[in-house]
Design a protein around this motif. Structure first.
Motif, short mmCIF file in Angstrom:
data_model
loop_
_atom_site.label_atom_id
_atom_site.label_comp_id
_atom_site.label_asym_id
_atom_site.label_seq_id
_atom_site.Cartn_x
_atom_site.Cartn_y
_atom_site.Cartn_z
N SER A 25 0.84 -1.20 0.00
CA SER A 25 0.00 0.00 0.00
C SER A 25 0.87 1.25 0.00
CB SER A 25 -0.89 -0.01 1.24
OG SER A 25 -1.68 1.15 1.32
N THR A 26 0.39 2.29 -0.68
CA THR A 26 1.07 3.58 -0.67
C THR A 26 0.07 4.67 -0.97
OG1 THR A 26 3.11 4.70 -1.36
CG2 THR A 26 1.79 3.70 -3.10
N VAL A 27 0.47 5.91 -0.68
CA VAL A 27 -0.33 7.08 -1.02
C VAL A 27 0.53 7.97 -1.91
CG1 VAL A 27 -1.54 9.11 -0.13
CG2 VAL A 27 -1.64 6.95 1.12
N LEU A 28 -0.05 8.42 -3.02
CA LEU A 28 0.68 9.17 -4.03
C LEU A 28 0.04 10.52 -4.32
CD1 LEU A 28 0.84 6.23 -6.57
CD2 LEU A 28 2.75 7.02 -5.17
N GLY A 29 0.88 11.49 -4.59
CA GLY A 29 0.45 12.77 -5.15
C GLY A 29 1.11 12.89 -6.50
N SER A 30 2.16 13.69 -6.58
CA SER A 30 2.91 13.82 -7.84
C SER A 30 3.88 12.66 -8.03
CB SER A 30 3.68 15.14 -7.87
OG SER A 30 4.58 15.23 -6.80
N CYS A 31 4.12 11.90 -6.98
CA CYS A 31 4.99 10.71 -7.08
C CYS A 31 4.31 9.66 -7.95
CB CYS A 31 5.24 10.12 -5.70
SG CYS A 31 6.12 11.21 -4.57
N VAL A 32 5.08 8.70 -8.39
CA VAL A 32 4.56 7.58 -9.18
C VAL A 32 4.92 6.28 -8.50
CG1 VAL A 32 4.86 6.29 -11.36
CG2 VAL A 32 4.49 8.76 -11.41
N ALA A 33 3.99 5.34 -8.52
CA ALA A 33 4.25 3.97 -8.07
C ALA A 33 4.10 3.04 -9.26
CB ALA A 33 3.28 3.55 -6.97
N VAL A 34 5.08 2.19 -9.44
CA VAL A 34 5.02 1.16 -10.46
C VAL A 34 4.79 -0.15 -9.74
CG1 VAL A 34 6.28 -0.04 -12.28
CG2 VAL A 34 6.57 2.43 -11.99
N CYS A 35 3.70 -0.81 -10.10
CA CYS A 35 3.37 -2.14 -9.56
C CYS A 35 3.78 -3.13 -10.64
CB CYS A 35 1.88 -2.24 -9.25
SG CYS A 35 1.32 -1.05 -8.02
N LEU A 36 4.84 -3.87 -10.37
CA LEU A 36 5.45 -4.78 -11.34
C LEU A 36 5.26 -6.21 -10.86
CD1 LEU A 36 7.41 -4.65 -13.89
CD2 LEU A 36 9.24 -5.02 -12.22
N PHE A 37 4.87 -7.11 -11.77
CA PHE A 37 4.64 -8.49 -11.35
C PHE A 37 4.81 -9.46 -12.50
CE2 PHE A 37 0.74 -6.70 -12.82
CZ PHE A 37 0.03 -7.72 -13.43
N ASP A 38 5.08 -10.70 -12.12
CA ASP A 38 5.14 -11.83 -13.04
C ASP A 38 3.98 -12.74 -12.64
OD1 ASP A 38 5.50 -14.33 -14.23
OD2 ASP A 38 7.68 -14.27 -14.05
N PRO A 39 2.89 -12.76 -13.40
CA PRO A 39 1.72 -13.55 -13.01
C PRO A 39 1.97 -15.06 -13.03
CG PRO A 39 1.41 -12.64 -15.20
CD PRO A 39 2.67 -12.05 -14.66
N LYS A 40 2.91 -15.52 -13.83
CA LYS A 40 3.21 -16.94 -13.89
C LYS A 40 4.00 -17.41 -12.68
CE LYS A 40 2.82 -17.26 -18.86
NZ LYS A 40 3.38 -17.69 -20.12
N ALA A 41 4.95 -16.59 -12.24
CA ALA A 41 5.77 -16.94 -11.08
C ALA A 41 5.10 -16.55 -9.77
CB ALA A 41 7.14 -16.27 -11.18
N GLY A 42 4.09 -15.69 -9.83
CA GLY A 42 3.40 -15.26 -8.62
C GLY A 42 4.25 -14.37 -7.73
N VAL A 43 5.02 -13.49 -8.35
CA VAL A 43 5.89 -12.59 -7.59
C VAL A 43 5.76 -11.19 -8.17
CG1 VAL A 43 7.92 -13.07 -9.03
CG2 VAL A 43 8.23 -12.25 -6.70
N GLY A 44 5.90 -10.20 -7.30
CA GLY A 44 5.83 -8.83 -7.78
C GLY A 44 6.29 -7.86 -6.73
N GLY A 45 6.23 -6.59 -7.09
CA GLY A 45 6.64 -5.56 -6.16
C GLY A 45 6.14 -4.20 -6.57
N MET A 46 6.36 -3.24 -5.67
CA MET A 46 5.93 -1.87 -5.89
C MET A 46 7.06 -0.93 -5.50
SD MET A 46 3.09 0.26 -3.65
CE MET A 46 1.57 -0.36 -4.35
N ASN A 47 7.23 0.14 -6.30
CA ASN A 47 8.14 1.19 -5.89
C ASN A 47 7.35 2.49 -5.75
OD1 ASN A 47 7.91 2.33 -8.48
ND2 ASN A 47 9.86 1.55 -9.17
N HIS A 48 8.00 3.51 -5.22
CA HIS A 48 7.35 4.82 -5.01
C HIS A 48 8.46 5.86 -5.16
CE1 HIS A 48 4.62 7.43 -2.21
NE2 HIS A 48 5.34 8.20 -3.00
N PHE A 49 8.50 6.50 -6.35
CA PHE A 49 9.57 7.48 -6.56
C PHE A 49 9.03 8.89 -6.66
CE2 PHE A 49 8.73 5.88 -10.88
CZ PHE A 49 8.61 7.05 -11.62
#
Length: 173
Positions: free
Chosen positions: A26-50
């Motif tokens: 979970s995150t809260v964004l204004g002008s920042c961007v979050a990229v939610c990246l995942f591999d649906p086959k491997a069942g792994v992912g992550g999020m950044n907040h820059f």
């Protein structure tokens, strides 16, 4: 989406990666961007907040810059079992939070879209721009994401009145 899950809060200049189906990011964004990246086959992912796309003229490895946050997120998802050819992304944020300054949100959004295109990572969905903050919830093992708009000004709150002075029970001579 949230029931029975452990919530990992991704703050500004940070990222998280997980393959645990019981984890929600979970995150809260204004002008920042979050990229939610995942591999649906491997069942792994992550999020950044820059916060900013690049460091400008100086080199920096600070995660507040998108260029660093993206590289680390991709590498950690791959290290956790994802395959580059299966990676997919969902983008959020990039709002214009003030009228009187440069539109940092638009710069961040453009950077994220361009970065994914250069890396050959499919962007499945995006909610970028606007003038409202967003709360994002993301399940990294499945790629499910939910956005809630944070809009409007804070409600007016009546000022708290101090209690009236009470008569003293003491008699002074």
């Amino acid at each position: 989406m949230t029931q029975g899950r452990k919530t990992v809060t991704v703050i500004q200049g940070d990222y998280a990666v997980s393959a645990d189906p019981n984890v929600m990011m979970s995150t809260v964004l204004g002008s920042c961007v979050a990229v939610c990246l995942f591999d649906p086959k491997a069942g792994v992912g992550g999020m950044n907040h820059f916060l900013l796309a690049t460091a400008g003229t100086t080199e920096s490895d600070d995660l507040k810059y998108g260029v660093n946050a993206m590289e680390l997120l991709i590498n950690r998802v791959l290290k956790a079992g994802g395959q580059r050819s299966h990676l997919q992304a969902k983008l959020f944020g990039g709002a214009r939070m003030t009228e009187h300054a440069r539109d940092i949100g638009a710069t961040n959004a453009t950077f994220a879209l361009d970065f994914l295109a250069r890396e050959g990572i499919a962007c499945l969905s995006q909610s970028l721009g606007g003038v409202s903050a967003r709360r994002i919830q993301f399940i990294p093992s499945t790629g499910a994401a939910r956005q809630m708009q944070v809009s409007g000004a804070l409600p007016d709150v009546a000022p708290i009145k101090p209690p009236a002075p009470q008569p003293a029970d003491i008699t002074l001579f």
